[in-house]
Design an enzyme around this catalytic site. Structure first.
Site, mmCIF file in Angstrom:
data_model
loop_
_atom_site.group_PDB
_atom_site.id
_atom_site.type_symbol
_atom_site.label_atom_id
_atom_site.label_comp_id
_atom_site.label_asym_id
_atom_site.label_seq_id
_atom_site.Cartn_x
_atom_site.Cartn_y
_atom_site.Cartn_z
ATOM 1 N N LYS A 270 -16.118 -15.398 2.615
ATOM 2 C CA LYS A 270 -15.273 -16.537 1.983
ATOM 3 C C LYS A 270 -13.983 -16.624 2.383
ATOM 4 C CE LYS A 270 -13.030 -17.467 -1.356
ATOM 5 N NZ LYS A 270 -12.184 -18.687 -0.929
ATOM 6 N N ALA B 272 -9.919 -18.012 2.521
ATOM 7 C CA ALA B 272 -9.088 -18.652 1.656
ATOM 8 C C ALA B 272 -9.373 -20.370 1.766
ATOM 9 C CB ALA B 272 -7.597 -18.462 1.823
ATOM 10 N N GLY C 68 -6.172 -9.878 -1.580
ATOM 11 C CA GLY C 68 -5.648 -10.825 -2.192
ATOM 12 C C GLY C 68 -4.754 -10.376 -3.673
ATOM 13 N N SER C 69 -4.624 -11.035 -4.411
ATOM 14 C CA SER C 69 -3.731 -10.754 -5.626
ATOM 15 C C SER C 69 -4.284 -9.697 -6.579
ATOM 16 C CB SER C 69 -3.280 -11.957 -6.398
ATOM 17 O OG SER C 69 -4.464 -12.642 -6.884
ATOM 18 N N GLU D 256 -7.964 -4.567 -1.554
ATOM 19 C CA GLU D 256 -6.673 -4.589 -0.913
ATOM 20 C C GLU D 256 -5.830 -5.533 -1.595
ATOM 21 O OE1 GLU D 256 -5.699 -2.676 1.591
ATOM 22 O OE2 GLU D 256 -7.699 -1.868 2.307
ATOM 23 N N LEU D 257 -4.832 -5.142 -2.384
ATOM 24 C CA LEU D 257 -4.243 -6.092 -3.187
ATOM 25 C C LEU D 257 -2.638 -6.380 -3.185
ATOM 26 C CD1 LEU D 257 -6.077 -4.941 -6.534
ATOM 27 C CD2 LEU D 257 -6.801 -6.606 -4.886
#
Ligand code: NAD
Length: 484
Positions: free
Chosen positions: A178, A180, A236-237, A258-259
């Site tokens: 998916k 962004a 992402g966040s 992976e933030l």
């Protein structure tokens, strides 16, 4: 519209590209002009469930394929992407904003994951050891975890996905991706390239699906409620990462996270300032600062702070903002108006806390989500900008007297993705390498990403590693065979 190539705009369910089942689309905007450059199919529940059905059916075939066959496919994907470098780079520049030279760099870097994991695919090994107590043998074998869901961000539209797709395929796992919603076109083009290679090499339909959607939360909640999905890999966040980890509990899906980061950049008093400056520009201004490993806080020894600040400010003032396709552009726009306003708010908050603006600091008028290269000094340690990820072209410089205190300040963050340390002294280098608390530490280097190295964070920056020999382990499980 300045797209160079014809980009597919349908969803890709295995080998089939088609409109979304609901028939709806969403717009993709060029952040430098605010113009709509494409409309992309907006996947909904029947679409992602069909993709999972196919992936589930494909998994045993994929797992049983010889490693050499998977390796060969990855190598051919690498060659195919390389051949279309300009198409990928221009697409990325138009939907994400980065200057074309940087987009070409991302194609080269992102594509290396296909080459790297084509080499790793043939080296998925277990081990055989004698049981220390005697009387038996411990054997281990590795097996693909099964269908994977990958959710990727907009800042590196290609590389953040190839880091996941390449090791998944190398390990023998089908994958649903998916992208962004801001940047789906790059991955829709990749989906076409992948399909052409995988179909020609007789991979099962459903090996890869690409699912652009504006319903990200529904997609992840529904797919993760299905026990056939075995793994979720997310970049992402931190806030969304936590939601996904919570959702993984019911079916105990494996997760890689992976933030966000808040990278310190510590310059000791004996550092080589020429080298520091080049590294600082790379670590701060790559991707306009929209990078999770971007230097967020420059902490510079008082002996060097004045000269460093003057030279950094001079170099930052040379950046030319504009459309990424224009040759003269070295700084693109931020991704959205919200991101630009968030950066502007962080700067305003710092200024109201007493910070001095040396350059930049004003949102320009006109089309595009631009924010200028900005340098701040005298920033209060309590200002938001010292604690939050900036994700923009803003540098904060703070001087220090004592290196231990600087390291304590550097580590005073719940994040732990990247950190940078600069010194000409081997003992100080060893100290910084061990004392800076992060998953990745650059010593005398401002660019640390490498497909052959394990990329990833600790603490609130997440867990799991992408790239290196570690990266494929995220997609494998270990079986122990007790042999008598
Ligand atoms: P984001 O978390 O808002 O979005 C990332 C992805 O998650 C997007 O595809 C988005 O559509 C999707 N998403 C959003 N809400 C969701 C939900 N509730 N459920 C499932 N999916 C959801 O992050 P962003 O703003 O796109 O990216 C910036 C962040 O990514 C920064 O914090 C940055 O540090 C981080 N990042 C980390 C790395 C890394 O490797 N550690 C790399 C790049 C970016």
């Amino acid at each position: 519209m300045r797209l160079r190539a014809t980009i597919p705009t349908g969803i890709r369910i295995g080998y089939t590209e088609r409109p979304a089942s609901g028939g709806t689309e969403f717009p993709v905007v060029d952040p430098a002009t605010e113009e709509v450059v494409a409309h992309v199919a907006n996947a909904t529940s029947p679409d992602w469930n069909e993709a999972l059905d196919l992936a589930h059916a494909a998994a045993p075939t994929l797992a049983a394929m010889p490693a050499r066959a998977r390796s060969q496919a990855l190598r051919e994907i690498f060659e195919a992407v390389k051949e279309r470098t300009e198409d990928f780079a221009t697409t990325m520049t138009v939907e994400m904003g980065k200057p074309l030279a940087e987009a070409r760099g991302e194609v080269s870097y992102g594509n290396e994951y296909f080459r790297w994991f084509s080499e790793e695919a043939a080296r998925i090994n277990g081990r055989v050891t004698p049981a220390p107590a005697g009387g038996g043998t411990i054997a281990t074998t590795k097996h693909p975890v099964g269908p994977v869901l990958a959710i990727t961000p907009w800042n590196f539209p290609l590389a953040m996905a190839t880091r996941k797709i390449a090791p998944a395929l190398a390990a023998g796992c089908p994958i649903l991706v998916k992208p962004a919603a801001e940047t789906p076109l790059t991955l829709l083009l990749l989906g076409k390239v992948l399909t052409d290679v995988l179909r020609r090499l007789d991979f099962p339909d459903g090996t890869v699906s690409i699912l652009p959607t504006t319903h990200a939360a529904d997609l992840s909640a529904e797919l993760m409620a299905d026990a056939r999905l075995k793994k979720v890999t997310f970049t992402g966040s931190t806030a969304v990462g936590k939601t996904l980890v919570r959702q993984s509990a019911d079916n105990l899906q494996r997760t890689s996270m992976e933030l966000g980061g808040n990278a310190p950049f510590v310059v000791a008093g004996d550092a080589d300032l020429d080298l520091v400056l080049e590294a600082a520009l790379a670590a701060k201004m790559r991707n306009g600062g929209e990078a999770c490993i971007a230097a967020n806080r420059f902490l510079v020894h008082e002996d060097l702070a004045k000269e460093f600040t003057e030279r950094l400010t001079a170099r930052m003032s040379e950046f030319v903002a504009g459309h990424g396709l224009d040759d003269s552009t070295t700084l693109g726009p931020l991704i959205t108006a919200e991101q630009r306003d968030r950066v502007a708010t962080l700067v305003k908050d710092a200024v109201s806390g007493g910070a001095t603006v040396l350059i930049g600091g004003e949102t320009p008028t006109g089309a595009g989500y631009f924010y200028p290269a900005t340098v701040l000094t005298n920033v209060s340690p309590t200002s938001r900008i010292m604690h939050e990820e900036i994700f923009g072209p803003v540098a904060t410089v703070t001087s220090f007297h004592n290196l231990d205190q600087a390291v304590a300040t550097a580590n005073d963050t719940p994040f732990g993705l990247a950190a940078y340390g600069f010194t000409e002294n081997i003992h100080t280098a060893k100290y910084l390498a061990s004392a800076l608390n992060a998953g990745m530490v650059g010593i005398n280097r401002g660019a640390i990403s490498d497909p052959a190295a394990p990329f990833g964070g600790i603490q609130q920056s997440g867990f799991g590693r992408e790239g290196g020999s570690e990266g494929i382990e995220e997609y494998l499980e270990t079986r122990y065979i007790a042999l008598q």
